[in-house]
Scaffold this motif. Structure first.
Motif, PDB file in Angstrom:
ATOM      1  N   LEU A  55       0.851  -1.172   0.000  1.00  0.00           N
ATOM      2  CA  LEU A  55       0.000   0.000   0.000  1.00  0.00           C
ATOM      3  C   LEU A  55       0.897   1.235   0.000  1.00  0.00           C
ATOM      4  O   LEU A  55       1.931   1.256   0.661  1.00  0.00           O
ATOM      5  N   THR A  56       0.502   2.253  -0.757  1.00  0.00           N
ATOM      6  CA  THR A  56       1.220   3.521  -0.782  1.00  0.00           C
ATOM      7  C   THR A  56       0.259   4.623  -0.362  1.00  0.00           C
ATOM      8  O   THR A  56      -0.899   4.636  -0.779  1.00  0.00           O
ATOM      9  N   VAL A  57       0.745   5.536   0.477  1.00  0.00           N
ATOM     10  CA  VAL A  57      -0.088   6.616   0.998  1.00  0.00           C
ATOM     11  C   VAL A  57       0.792   7.816   1.333  1.00  0.00           C
ATOM     12  O   VAL A  57       1.965   7.645   1.665  1.00  0.00           O
ATOM     13  N   ASP A  58       0.229   9.012   1.213  1.00  0.00           N
ATOM     14  CA  ASP A  58       0.948  10.211   1.645  1.00  0.00           C
ATOM     15  C   ASP A  58       0.692  10.415   3.136  1.00  0.00           C
ATOM     16  O   ASP A  58      -0.453  10.531   3.572  1.00  0.00           O
ATOM     17  N   VAL A  59       1.773  10.431   3.900  1.00  0.00           N
ATOM     18  CA  VAL A  59       1.718  10.627   5.343  1.00  0.00           C
ATOM     19  C   VAL A  59       2.252  12.020   5.636  1.00  0.00           C
ATOM     20  O   VAL A  59       3.324  12.396   5.153  1.00  0.00           O
ATOM     21  N   TYR A  60       1.493  12.777   6.418  1.00  0.00           N
ATOM     22  CA  TYR A  60       1.906  14.114   6.824  1.00  0.00           C
ATOM     23  C   TYR A  60       2.274  14.075   8.299  1.00  0.00           C
ATOM     24  O   TYR A  60       1.496  13.606   9.129  1.00  0.00           O
ATOM     25  N   ILE A  61       3.457  14.556   8.590  1.00  0.00           N
ATOM     26  CA  ILE A  61       3.940  14.607   9.968  1.00  0.00           C
ATOM     27  C   ILE A  61       4.120  16.084  10.307  1.00  0.00           C
ATOM     28  O   ILE A  61       4.899  16.785   9.661  1.00  0.00           O
ATOM     29  N   VAL A  62       3.365  16.535  11.308  1.00  0.00           N
ATOM     30  CA  VAL A  62       3.359  17.952  11.668  1.00  0.00           C
ATOM     31  C   VAL A  62       4.101  18.155  12.978  1.00  0.00           C
ATOM     32  O   VAL A  62       3.770  17.534  13.989  1.00  0.00           O
ATOM     33  N   LYS A  63       5.092  19.022  12.920  1.00  0.00           N
ATOM     34  CA  LYS A  63       5.844  19.433  14.108  1.00  0.00           C
ATOM     35  C   LYS A  63       5.570  20.924  14.288  1.00  0.00           C
ATOM     36  O   LYS A  63       6.346  21.773  13.842  1.00  0.00           O
ATOM     37  N   ALA A  64       4.429  21.215  14.924  1.00  0.00           N
ATOM     38  CA  ALA A  64       3.976  22.599  15.055  1.00  0.00           C
ATOM     39  C   ALA A  64       4.968  23.458  15.837  1.00  0.00           C
ATOM     40  O   ALA A  64       5.122  24.646  15.545  1.00  0.00           O
ATOM     41  N   LEU A  65       5.641  22.881  16.823  1.00  0.00           N
ATOM     42  CA  LEU A  65       6.615  23.654  17.601  1.00  0.00           C
ATOM     43  C   LEU A  65       7.729  24.204  16.727  1.00  0.00           C
ATOM     44  O   LEU A  65       8.333  25.227  17.041  1.00  0.00           O
ATOM     45  N   PHE A  66       8.020  23.528  15.625  1.00  0.00           N
ATOM     46  CA  PHE A  66       9.068  23.945  14.706  1.00  0.00           C
ATOM     47  C   PHE A  66       8.506  24.560  13.427  1.00  0.00           C
ATOM     48  O   PHE A  66       9.245  24.800  12.476  1.00  0.00           O
ATOM     49  N   ASN A  67       7.164  24.762  13.390  1.00  0.00           N
ATOM     50  CA  ASN A  67       6.490  25.343  12.231  1.00  0.00           C
ATOM     51  C   ASN A  67       6.817  24.568  10.953  1.00  0.00           C
ATOM     52  O   ASN A  67       7.065  25.144   9.900  1.00  0.00           O
ATOM     53  N   THR A  68       6.844  23.242  11.068  1.00  0.00           N
ATOM     54  CA  THR A  68       7.241  22.390   9.950  1.00  0.00           C
ATOM     55  C   THR A  68       6.237  21.263   9.742  1.00  0.00           C
ATOM     56  O   THR A  68       5.722  20.685  10.693  1.00  0.00           O
ATOM     57  N   MET A  69       5.978  20.956   8.475  1.00  0.00           N
ATOM     58  CA  MET A  69       5.144  19.814   8.111  1.00  0.00           C
ATOM     59  C   MET A  69       5.901  19.021   7.046  1.00  0.00           C
ATOM     60  O   MET A  69       6.378  19.577   6.061  1.00  0.00           O
ATOM     61  N   TYR A  70       6.012  17.722   7.272  1.00  0.00           N
ATOM     62  CA  TYR A  70       6.680  16.827   6.334  1.00  0.00           C
ATOM     63  C   TYR A  70       5.626  15.996   5.623  1.00  0.00           C
ATOM     64  O   TYR A  70       4.707  15.488   6.255  1.00  0.00           O
TER      65      TYR A  70
END
Length: 147
Positions: A55-70
């Motif tokens: 299975l392939t999926v787009d995973v979003y990882i949010v590090k709000a403390l660093f104002n970053t989203m992967y």
């Protein structure tokens, strides 16, 4: 002559703006889990089965403390109990502007106790994607437009 140049410039600008709008895709991120001030989300519009055990999926990882989203296009191999990042985009979280991107795949990591890597949150991500796909065989019109 000025009128023709102006019309050409307006036409070129219109095409550029249309291209930008077409490049963006609707992302419907759904919350899965969190760990250590980090939120894990699945774009339910990106879930794709590739055979019975992949299975392939787009995973979003949010590090709000660093104002970053992967954003990681993540390939799961359920036979191996592994996952691999195939594509990465890094966004500035508040503006959603792309700060960096890469199409260099990561090494394979494990998502269960019995496999090296042992990222249990990614096991939750896989379970969420499997459940969503079983119960929602459609794409949504919800979410935000991202590059």
């Amino acid at each position: 002559m000025k009128k023709i140049i102006t019309m050409l410039l307006v036409g070129a600008l219109t095409l550029c703006l249309m291209g930008t709008a077409l490049a963006a895709k609707r992302v419907d991120r759904r919350f899965v889990d969190s760990s250590d001030h980090t939120g894990y989300y699945v774009d339910v519009n990106s879930i794709k089965y590739e055979g019975l055990d992949e299975l392939t999926v787009d995973v979003y990882i949010v590090k709000a403390l660093f104002n970053t989203m992967y954003m990681y296009t993540t390939h799961f191999d359920m036979k191996e109990k592994s996952y691999q990042y195939e594509y990465t985009k890094i966004y500035q979280y508040d503006t959603k502007k792309v700060a960096a991107q890469s199409d260099v795949p990561s090494m394979k990591l494990g998502y269960s106790n019995g496999v090296a890597g042992n990222n249990r949150v990614m096991e939750q991500v896989l379970n969420f994607a499997l459940q969503w796909h079983r119960s929602h065989l459609y794409k949504t019109n919800l979410g935000e437009l991202l590059d």
